[in-house]
Design a protein around this motif. Sequence first.
Motif, PDB file in Angstrom:
ATOM      1  N   THR A  77      39.774  18.012  67.418  1.00  0.00           N
ATOM      2  CA  THR A  77      40.221  16.687  66.998  1.00  0.00           C
ATOM      3  C   THR A  77      41.653  16.381  67.421  1.00  0.00           C
ATOM      4  O   THR A  77      42.054  15.220  67.414  1.00  0.00           O
ATOM      5  CB  THR A  77      40.102  16.525  65.470  1.00  0.00           C
ATOM      6  N   ALA A  78      42.431  17.399  67.793  1.00  0.00           N
ATOM      7  CA  ALA A  78      43.803  17.167  68.250  1.00  0.00           C
ATOM      8  C   ALA A  78      44.285  18.364  69.050  1.00  0.00           C
ATOM      9  O   ALA A  78      43.964  19.505  68.722  1.00  0.00           O
ATOM     10  CB  ALA A  78      44.740  16.923  67.068  1.00  0.00           C
ATOM     11  N   VAL A  79      45.042  18.073  70.107  1.00  0.00           N
ATOM     12  CA  VAL A  79      45.706  19.105  70.905  1.00  0.00           C
ATOM     13  C   VAL A  79      47.135  18.626  71.135  1.00  0.00           C
ATOM     14  O   VAL A  79      47.348  17.546  71.686  1.00  0.00           O
ATOM     15  CB  VAL A  79      45.006  19.322  72.270  1.00  0.00           C
ATOM     16  N   THR A  80      48.103  19.416  70.675  1.00  0.00           N
ATOM     17  CA  THR A  80      49.512  19.087  70.855  1.00  0.00           C
ATOM     18  C   THR A  80      50.134  20.178  71.716  1.00  0.00           C
ATOM     19  O   THR A  80      50.152  21.337  71.309  1.00  0.00           O
ATOM     20  CB  THR A  80      50.238  19.002  69.499  1.00  0.00           C
ATOM     21  N   LEU A  81      50.625  19.790  72.893  1.00  0.00           N
ATOM     22  CA  LEU A  81      51.197  20.756  73.821  1.00  0.00           C
ATOM     23  C   LEU A  81      52.715  20.700  73.793  1.00  0.00           C
ATOM     24  O   LEU A  81      53.312  19.629  73.888  1.00  0.00           O
ATOM     25  CB  LEU A  81      50.729  20.471  75.249  1.00  0.00           C
ATOM     26  N   GLY A  82      53.340  21.865  73.664  1.00  0.00           N
ATOM     27  CA  GLY A  82      54.783  21.999  73.813  1.00  0.00           C
ATOM     28  C   GLY A  82      55.064  22.650  75.147  1.00  0.00           C
ATOM     29  O   GLY A  82      54.150  22.843  75.962  1.00  0.00           O
ATOM     30  N   ASP A  83      56.323  23.021  75.391  1.00  0.00           N
ATOM     31  CA  ASP A  83      56.664  23.681  76.645  1.00  0.00           C
ATOM     32  C   ASP A  83      55.990  25.043  76.764  1.00  0.00           C
ATOM     33  O   ASP A  83      55.502  25.414  77.822  1.00  0.00           O
ATOM     34  CB  ASP A  83      58.181  23.855  76.772  1.00  0.00           C
ATOM     35  N   VAL A  84      55.944  25.796  75.659  1.00  0.00           N
ATOM     36  CA  VAL A  84      55.377  27.140  75.658  1.00  0.00           C
ATOM     37  C   VAL A  84      54.208  27.259  74.692  1.00  0.00           C
ATOM     38  O   VAL A  84      53.209  27.883  74.995  1.00  0.00           O
ATOM     39  CB  VAL A  84      56.457  28.189  75.295  1.00  0.00           C
ATOM     40  N   ALA A  86      51.345  25.617  71.708  1.00  0.00           N
ATOM     41  CA  ALA A  86      50.432  24.489  71.521  1.00  0.00           C
ATOM     42  C   ALA A  86      49.807  24.593  70.141  1.00  0.00           C
ATOM     43  O   ALA A  86      49.762  25.660  69.542  1.00  0.00           O
ATOM     44  CB  ALA A  86      49.348  24.499  72.590  1.00  0.00           C
ATOM     45  N   GLN A  87      49.327  23.450  69.653  1.00  0.00           N
ATOM     46  CA  GLN A  87      48.616  23.394  68.377  1.00  0.00           C
ATOM     47  C   GLN A  87      47.274  22.733  68.628  1.00  0.00           C
ATOM     48  O   GLN A  87      47.206  21.682  69.249  1.00  0.00           O
ATOM     49  CB  GLN A  87      49.420  22.579  67.363  1.00  0.00           C
ATOM     50  N   VAL A  88      46.204  23.365  68.143  1.00  0.00           N
ATOM     51  CA  VAL A  88      44.853  22.837  68.302  1.00  0.00           C
ATOM     52  C   VAL A  88      44.240  22.685  66.919  1.00  0.00           C
ATOM     53  O   VAL A  88      44.298  23.608  66.107  1.00  0.00           O
ATOM     54  CB  VAL A  88      43.974  23.775  69.167  1.00  0.00           C
ATOM     55  N   GLU A  89      43.655  21.500  66.658  1.00  0.00           N
ATOM     56  CA  GLU A  89      42.973  21.256  65.395  1.00  0.00           C
ATOM     57  C   GLU A  89      41.479  21.129  65.669  1.00  0.00           C
ATOM     58  O   GLU A  89      41.070  20.481  66.626  1.00  0.00           O
ATOM     59  CB  GLU A  89      43.471  19.962  64.749  1.00  0.00           C
ATOM     60  N   ILE A  90      40.682  21.766  64.805  1.00  0.00           N
ATOM     61  CA  ILE A  90      39.223  21.703  64.899  1.00  0.00           C
ATOM     62  C   ILE A  90      38.687  21.245  63.558  1.00  0.00           C
ATOM     63  O   ILE A  90      39.116  21.731  62.512  1.00  0.00           O
ATOM     64  CB  ILE A  90      38.627  23.078  65.272  1.00  0.00           C
ATOM     65  N   GLN A  91      37.756  20.305  63.604  1.00  0.00           N
ATOM     66  CA  GLN A  91      37.045  19.882  62.399  1.00  0.00           C
ATOM     67  C   GLN A  91      35.689  20.569  62.435  1.00  0.00           C
ATOM     68  O   GLN A  91      34.904  20.347  63.341  1.00  0.00           O
ATOM     69  CB  GLN A  91      36.883  18.355  62.374  1.00  0.00           C
ATOM     70  N   ALA A  92      35.436  21.430  61.471  1.00  0.00           N
ATOM     71  CA  ALA A  92      34.184  22.190  61.392  1.00  0.00           C
ATOM     72  C   ALA A  92      33.508  21.797  60.080  1.00  0.00           C
ATOM     73  O   ALA A  92      33.828  22.357  59.029  1.00  0.00           O
ATOM     74  CB  ALA A  92      34.458  23.686  61.451  1.00  0.00           C
ATOM     75  N   GLY A  93      32.625  20.807  60.133  1.00  0.00           N
ATOM     76  CA  GLY A  93      32.065  20.263  58.904  1.00  0.00           C
ATOM     77  C   GLY A  93      33.214  19.703  58.082  1.00  0.00           C
ATOM     78  O   GLY A  93      34.042  18.969  58.615  1.00  0.00           O
TER      79      GLY A  93
END
Length: 131
Positions: A77-84, A86-93
Amino acid sequence: MQSYTIGQAARLLGVSPDTARRWADAGKVATHRDDGGRRLIDGRDLAAFSIEVAQHGTGEEDASYTSARNAFPGIVTAVTLGDVAAQVEIQAGPHRLVSLLTREAVEELGLEVGMQATARVKSTSVHIDRT
């Protein structure tokens, strides 16, 4: 952009295919038809709908969602990339999982909003597997 069948969407949302079909029939999530006539849901639409369902429910009695062996299949549901990093969000149910990992890992996996992925949880670490 990846699209999902009603059955695939149901699995990612943690509901039965009949429930996902009823939601589509009611216009709660947009669908389109492929050349074979199957109803498909665009990955970005499904990602947005999965967040809405998790935050606000559906007005129906929601079944609980459980994971086997700490694996949470879901949709990015979201991917936030930094220089080194990253943050990834997953909606699982009804579960929202957030993982901090390297930018390189996100790029190697090709993670994008709307794609299917599995979060694997061990202690306080969350690992993402591309499905």
